[in-house]
Motif scaffolding. Structure first.
Motif, PDB file in Angstrom:
ATOM      1  N   MET A   1       0.941  -1.121   0.024  1.00 55.44           N
ATOM      2  CA  MET A   1       0.386  -0.085   0.096  1.00 55.44           C
ATOM      3  C   MET A   1       0.783   1.266   0.500  1.00 55.44           C
ATOM      4  N   SER A   2       0.250   2.265  -0.837  1.00 55.95           N
ATOM      5  CA  SER A   2       1.333   3.940  -0.489  1.00 55.95           C
ATOM      6  C   SER A   2       1.172   4.565  -0.156  1.00 55.95           C
ATOM      7  N   HIS A   3       1.381   5.636   0.361  1.00 57.89           N
ATOM      8  CA  HIS A   3       1.021   6.052   1.287  1.00 57.89           C
ATOM      9  C   HIS A   3       0.848   7.749   0.496  1.00 57.89           C
ATOM     10  N   THR A   4       0.353   8.373   0.840  1.00 61.10           N
ATOM     11  CA  THR A   4      -0.250   9.900   0.202  1.00 61.10           C
ATOM     12  C   THR A   4       0.892  11.388   1.284  1.00 61.10           C
ATOM     13  N   THR A   5       1.355  10.746   1.114  1.00 66.66           N
ATOM     14  CA  THR A   5       1.924  12.566   2.165  1.00 66.66           C
ATOM     15  C   THR A   5       1.463  13.646   1.524  1.00 66.66           C
ATOM     16  N   ILE A   6       1.387  15.042   2.659  1.00 63.83           N
ATOM     17  CA  ILE A   6       1.190  16.231   2.576  1.00 63.83           C
ATOM     18  C   ILE A   6       2.161  16.374   1.001  1.00 63.83           C
ATOM     19  N   SER A   7       3.427  16.080   1.017  1.00 63.05           N
ATOM     20  CA  SER A   7       3.315  17.245   0.150  1.00 63.05           C
ATOM     21  C   SER A   7       3.313  16.455  -1.719  1.00 63.05           C
ATOM     22  N   SER A   8       2.630  14.679  -1.066  1.00 61.05           N
ATOM     23  CA  SER A   8       2.373  14.842  -2.438  1.00 61.05           C
ATOM     24  C   SER A   8       1.088  15.593  -3.068  1.00 61.05           C
ATOM     25  N   PHE A   9       0.239  15.959  -1.695  1.00 66.82           N
ATOM     26  CA  PHE A   9      -0.659  17.215  -2.130  1.00 66.82           C
ATOM     27  C   PHE A   9      -0.039  18.204  -2.711  1.00 66.82           C
TER      28      PHE A   9
END
Length: 144
Positions: A1-9
């Motif tokens: 499972m990949s994690h979306t970080t705030i930096s991705s947003f």
């Protein structure tokens, strides 16, 4: 499972803003709001003109926030109610979703969005999307 970080947003928001600015500049428009409305209208029409498989393939190459716009209010069960998929029907659909102000040249506006998408997706995916459009509408998509 990949994690979306705030930096991705944050990165996705920057990419979406870049797309809107690029479209605005290409058309020589001054307003970001109009460029966004055009991008959204063309993405929605394109989404409804493509097969479900191609919608999935194209969406996989869109930045996260642009993908969100692409799927906004989507009702896959209604897309097959689009019976005539001509260039004129496409541009009328875009004009209707764009809003009350008439675009000076809907073909030019649609072509600008197609150029933008073409620039940011793989050449193979661009050929597949273009190939699913009727010949008259293909004329607005860049050919390589």
């Amino acid at each position: 499972m990949s994690h979306t970080t705030i930096s991705s947003f944050t990165r996705s928001a920057e990419q979406a803003q870049h797309w809107v600015n690029e479209l605005r500049d290409d058309l020589g428009w001054t307003g970001e709001k109009d460029a966004y409305r055009l991008l959204r209208a063309v993405l929605h029409a394109l989404r409804d003109w493509l097969s479900l498989e191609e919608v999935a393939d194209l969406s996989a190459q869109l930045p996260m926030m642009i993908r969100g716009v692409f799927f906004e209010n989507w009702q896959p069960s209604l897309i097959w109610q689009v019976t005539d998929r001509s260039k004129d029907d496409f541009t009328l659909r875009v004009q209707k979703e764009f809003g009350s102000e008439a675009m000076d040249d809907p073909d030019k506006a649609v072509a600008a969005v197609f150029r933008l998408i073409d620039k940011h997706i793989s050449p193979g995916e661009a050929r597949q999307v273009r190939g699913q459009l009727r010949k008259s509408l293909q004329g607005l998509w860049p050919s390589h």
